[in-house]
Design a protein around this motif. Structure first.
Motif, short mmCIF file in Angstrom:
data_model
loop_
_atom_site.label_atom_id
_atom_site.label_comp_id
_atom_site.label_asym_id
_atom_site.label_seq_id
_atom_site.Cartn_x
_atom_site.Cartn_y
_atom_site.Cartn_z
N THR A 1 0.97 -1.30 -0.03
CA THR A 1 0.05 0.02 0.00
C THR A 1 0.85 1.28 -0.12
N GLY A 2 1.75 1.34 0.75
CA GLY A 2 2.97 2.43 0.76
C GLY A 2 3.45 2.58 -0.55
N THR A 3 3.85 1.48 -1.20
CA THR A 3 4.59 1.70 -2.49
C THR A 3 3.56 2.28 -3.41
N SER A 4 2.34 1.61 -3.38
CA SER A 4 1.39 2.38 -4.16
C SER A 4 1.01 3.95 -4.27
N CYS A 5 0.98 4.26 -2.92
CA CYS A 5 0.80 5.77 -2.77
C CYS A 5 2.10 6.41 -3.06
N LEU A 6 3.28 5.75 -2.80
CA LEU A 6 4.52 6.50 -3.46
C LEU A 6 4.39 6.77 -4.87
N LEU A 7 3.96 5.76 -5.69
CA LEU A 7 3.77 5.73 -7.03
C LEU A 7 2.74 6.65 -7.50
N ARG A 8 1.55 7.01 -6.66
CA ARG A 8 0.59 7.86 -6.96
C ARG A 8 0.99 9.23 -7.00
N ALA A 9 2.10 9.46 -6.05
CA ALA A 9 2.58 10.99 -5.77
C ALA A 9 3.23 11.21 -6.89
N ARG A 10 3.95 10.54 -7.63
CA ARG A 10 4.57 10.96 -8.65
C ARG A 10 3.75 11.53 -9.83
N PRO B 1 -9.88 -3.52 -23.93
CA PRO B 1 -8.59 -2.69 -23.23
C PRO B 1 -8.65 -1.26 -23.51
N ARG B 2 -9.28 -0.51 -24.72
CA ARG B 2 -9.20 0.75 -24.85
C ARG B 2 -10.34 1.25 -23.98
N ALA B 3 -11.08 0.75 -23.46
CA ALA B 3 -12.24 1.33 -22.62
C ALA B 3 -11.76 1.69 -21.33
N ALA B 4 -10.51 1.85 -20.98
CA ALA B 4 -10.05 2.13 -19.72
C ALA B 4 -10.43 3.47 -19.17
N LEU B 5 -10.54 3.55 -17.86
CA LEU B 5 -11.15 4.74 -17.09
C LEU B 5 -9.92 5.81 -17.41
N PRO B 6 -10.43 7.23 -17.29
CA PRO B 6 -9.44 8.41 -17.46
C PRO B 6 -8.60 8.28 -16.38
N PRO B 7 -7.34 8.73 -16.47
CA PRO B 7 -6.36 8.82 -15.39
C PRO B 7 -6.91 9.33 -14.14
N VAL B 8 -7.67 10.54 -14.02
CA VAL B 8 -8.15 10.86 -12.90
C VAL B 8 -9.12 10.02 -12.06
N ALA B 9 -9.96 9.20 -12.77
CA ALA B 9 -10.88 8.32 -12.10
C ALA B 9 -9.94 7.03 -11.59
N ARG B 10 -8.91 6.56 -12.35
CA ARG B 10 -8.01 5.40 -11.87
C ARG B 10 -7.42 5.94 -10.69
N GLN B 11 -6.81 7.15 -10.67
CA GLN B 11 -6.06 7.61 -9.49
C GLN B 11 -6.83 7.74 -8.37
N ALA B 12 -8.14 8.26 -8.61
CA ALA B 12 -9.14 8.32 -7.31
C ALA B 12 -9.50 6.82 -7.03
N GLY B 13 -9.53 5.79 -7.56
CA GLY B 13 -9.84 4.63 -7.18
C GLY B 13 -8.74 3.87 -6.49
N VAL B 14 -7.52 4.11 -6.93
CA VAL B 14 -6.28 3.64 -6.37
C VAL B 14 -6.25 4.35 -4.96
N ALA B 15 -6.38 5.39 -4.92
CA ALA B 15 -6.24 6.40 -3.69
C ALA B 15 -7.33 5.56 -2.50
N ALA B 16 -8.65 5.52 -3.00
CA ALA B 16 -9.56 4.90 -2.21
C ALA B 16 -9.14 3.63 -1.85
N GLY B 17 -8.57 2.71 -2.60
CA GLY B 17 -8.09 1.20 -2.28
C GLY B 17 -6.86 1.39 -1.34
#
Length: 201
Positions: free
Chosen positions: A18-27, A169-185
């Motif tokens: 989880t810490g690694t994921s948050c660190l990558l999200r900060a970049r 595969p091309r129906a991926a969520l926008p980057p902002v939505a993906r980031q919000a989901g990762v943050a909540a996770g």
């Protein structure tokens, strides 16, 4: 923390990932979200270190030193969260999120001090004696259990109707939505880890 070593190492792995994921999200994030993700990364790595059985497997003196080290670390995170909550650049952030971060940091300080104040008497006493105040521990358990359930339900799919957009595969969520989901996770995982650590206190 006392309890089976396997549980401690599993918690360590969960919090480290989880810490690694948050660190990558900060970049590459903007200053506000980057500071928030950086704080969550520090919390995740700190929880990983505290959940590991190694710091608590030595002498009572080593337990005390470990407790003070973790208490100082999470106390610094608590002060940081208080400072960030008071700054103008974080005024637009969710007050509830700030409160959650403050409660998380305070809970880790509480657990660290509980380990310091645990009655000494060797490893047997360390693994058998409960730490902390039952009322405070119970209130924190209720909060983090509720937070995990609430966050988990928000991460569940909202609908089951036919998709109106492209599929594949091309129906991926926008980057902002993906980031919000990762943050909540990440917050969900850390909340679950906090609940497990409180149970093992």
């Amino acid at each position: 923390m006392h309890g089976p070593a396997t549980v401690g190492w599993l918690l360590t792995a969960l919090c480290a990932v989880t810490g690694t994921s948050c660190l990558l999200r900060a970049r590459g994030a903007r200053p506000g979200p980057r500071a928030e993700a950086g704080g969550e990364a520090a919390m995740g790595f700190g929880m990983a270190a505290m959940a590991a059985p190694a710091p608590w497997s030595g002498t009572p003196a080593a337990h005390t030193v470990s407790g003070w080290v973790f208490g100082t670390f999470f106390g610094a995170l608590l002060v940081r969260e208080l400072r960030l909550a008071a700054t103008e650049r974080h005024a637009a952030a969710s007050p509830g999120r700030h409160l959650h971060h403050l409660l998380g940091s305070a809970a880790m300080v509480y657990m660290s001090l509980a380990m310091v104040l645990r009655p000494s008497g060797g490893a047997a006493a360390h693994h058998s004696a409960a730490g902390g105040l039952p009322v405070v521990t119970g209130m924190l358990l209720v909060y983090f259990a509720g937070y995990v359930l609430w966050t988990g339900t928000r991460l569940m799919p909202a609908g089951t109707g036919p998709a109106s957009g492209p599929v594949g595969p091309r129906a991926a969520l926008p980057p902002v939505a993906r980031q919000a989901g990762v943050a909540a996770g990440c917050r969900l995982a850390m909340g679950a880890g906090m609940f497990a650590m409180l149970l093992a206190l």
